[in-house]
Design an enzyme around this catalytic site. Structure first.
Site, short mmCIF file in Angstrom:
data_model
loop_
_atom_site.label_atom_id
_atom_site.label_comp_id
_atom_site.label_asym_id
_atom_site.label_seq_id
_atom_site.Cartn_x
_atom_site.Cartn_y
_atom_site.Cartn_z
N LYS A 217 -97.30 29.09 -85.38
CA LYS A 217 -95.88 28.80 -85.28
C LYS A 217 -95.32 29.37 -83.98
O LYS A 217 -95.72 30.46 -83.55
CB LYS A 217 -95.11 29.42 -86.47
CG LYS A 217 -93.59 29.23 -86.41
CD LYS A 217 -92.90 29.94 -87.56
CE LYS A 217 -91.39 29.83 -87.44
NZ LYS A 217 -90.68 30.55 -88.52
N GLU A 266 -79.29 37.69 -91.06
CA GLU A 266 -80.63 38.27 -91.14
C GLU A 266 -80.67 39.76 -90.81
O GLU A 266 -80.46 40.15 -89.66
CB GLU A 266 -81.58 37.51 -90.21
CG GLU A 266 -83.02 37.90 -90.36
CD GLU A 266 -83.96 36.94 -89.66
OE1 GLU A 266 -85.15 37.25 -89.58
OE2 GLU A 266 -83.50 35.87 -89.19
#
Length: 463
Positions: A217, A266
């Protein structure tokens, strides 16, 4: 609301000082809740413009505003910024006299690090370099139980008590200042920057991942440029973020004419009372226009293979990193939905008992960037990002938060964020590229991620 610094504490600070080294006096007192940290941030505009910060956690149990700069740490590429800040924190502990007994009061540094210190700093990030933290002159801390004022200033061996009186008068001036009029001047121009370059980079990264067994990724980011009719007031930005966003860490960090701000969902990591906490946030979908559509989109996200894999990458990496610094790990059983106004994410919590003598900054550096912002594996993904992205991310996607003299504190990941310098602005958005990504869909995802800060800055008035 006047304050008085105890002469005994001042005398203790003088005795602690040496001929060559002043003492930091960090005095804490309880305040009534007549004025909120947000309002004090606004009131201090005429006194400390360019020298303020604001922080609020998602459940609103902690709000902090810092006004003025007593000590500043501005990192550069000559030394590891995390190590250098740790040395500053150690000196802070050694050279401070304080009456602080409550967490998030007393001497602490607030600020952030750059996303990638190995990249050359772009012009717009020169005020922040590889890391900017400062110890405020005044800090207001609002917890569930009470509101506190911390006053930090140096005491030299030959100072007299009139210095304390002068600082107290400065505080009274802030308290007596009127709340300024807050508004964001009209947008003159908004432009998505180089979408075709993003699409081409995404295609190249997909091919790279599909042809490799090593890289899984890569997170690519892109930017949006904005121009306003006049200099943008960071107090107005804060007001709009609090009014339009939810379930987020809210932050504003000023340095001169530059301000970095955001409402991020986050958490990277916190350390308090021997426990590490982190949140695994990855995978995203838009919010629905109706409750029924929103539920449908959320349920689809919870079952989507691509997004679940992205989220699992983050969980695995944070869990492995925590095991280096802690034990007795506890992890949520399965992802749930974290809903913000414009976007929803997959979300899990993780916490653990920390090993003795663990330095929070070591954990922050080890975690950053998680697969949610960098990719997997970490070093290979960063190498690809350096090749594919033309611009320095600066503080976007990087740790922002605070650390106290006991190496406890909290850092969030600076997404859903923007940078304003005078009347010019840049917004940031990113997305995770994996083997089965579709470039055009990833472009759409970044458009959704621009929306929170675009809304804050008046770019979605007619939606």
């Amino acid at each position: 609301m006047g304050i008085t610094l105890p002469e005994a504490l001042f005398d203790q600070a003088k005795r602690h000082a040496s001929k060559d080294q002043p003492t930091l006096l960090s005095f804490v007192t309880t305040l009534s809740r007549d004025v909120s940290p947000k309002e004090l941030f606004q009131k201090a505009k005429t006194h400390f413009v360019g020298e303020r910060f604001y922080w609020q956690n998602p459940d609103k149990t902690l709000k902090m505003a810092g006004l003025g700069v007593t000590k500043q740490f501005l990192a550069d590429q000559t030394k590891d910024a995390y190590v250098e800040l740790a040395e500053r924190v150690q000196r802070l502990k050694r050279d401070t006299v304080t009456n602080a007994t409550v967490k998030e009061t007393g001497p602490l540094y607030f600020g952030g690090f750059s996303f990638d210190p190995e990249r050359e700093t772009d012009k717009e990030w020169q005020s922040f370099k590889d890391g900017l933290f400062y110890l405020p002159l005044f800090m207001i801390t609002e917890r569930q139980d009470a509101q506190y004022l911390t006053v930090n200033f140096p005491v030299y061996i030959d100072d007299d008590y009139s210095k304390c009186e002068a600082v107290c008068k400065q505080w009274e001036k802030i308290m007596n200042s009127p709340l300024p009029k807050l508004e964001i001047d009209s947008l003159a121009a908004v432009q998505e920057l180089e979408p075709e370059h993003f699409l081409a980079s995404a295609r190249e990264v997909i091919e790279l991942i599909q042809g490799s067994k090593e890289i899984h990724k890569v997170v690519l980011s892109r930017r949006m440029g904005m121009r306003f009719t006049s200099q943008v007031d960071s107090g107005a930005i804060l007001e709009q973020m609090l009014a339009t966003q939810e379930n987020s860490y809210f932050f504003v960090l000023e340095n001169g004419s530059a301000v970095f701000f955001g409402a991020t969902p986050e958490r990277l990591v916190s350390l308090a009372d021997g426990e590490l906490h982190s949140s695994c946030v990855a995978g995203s979908a838009p919010r629905g226009e109706s409750e029924e559509q929103d539920e449908k989109l959320g349920q689809a996200l919870l079952k989507d293979g691509k997004n679940l894999r992205e989220h699992h990458f983050v969980v695995e990496m944070i869990e492995a990193t925590f095991k280096r610094f802690a034990n007795e790990l506890s992890l949520s059983s399965e992802p749930v939905l974290l809903k913000n106004r414009d976007i929803q994410h997959l979300y899990m919590n993780i916490h653990a008992k920390v090993h003795p003598e663990t330095n929070l900054l070591e954990v922050v550096e080890a975690l950053h960037p998680t697969p949610a912002l960098g990719g997997l594996p970490q070093k290979l993904a960063l190498a690809v990002i350096r090749m594919k992205e033309k611009n320095d991310r600066g503080f976007y996607g990087a740790p922002i938060g605070f650390i106290d003299a006991d190496f406890e504190g909290e850092f969030a990941v600076a997404i859903r964020s923007g940078l304003i310098i005078d009347a010019m602005g840049i917004l940031f958005a990113g997305c995770g590229i994996v083997a089965d990504s579709v470039p055009e869909e990833e472009l759409k995802e970044t458009k959704i991620k621009f929306q929170p800060m675009l809304r804050v800055l008046g770019g979605m008035e007619h939606e």
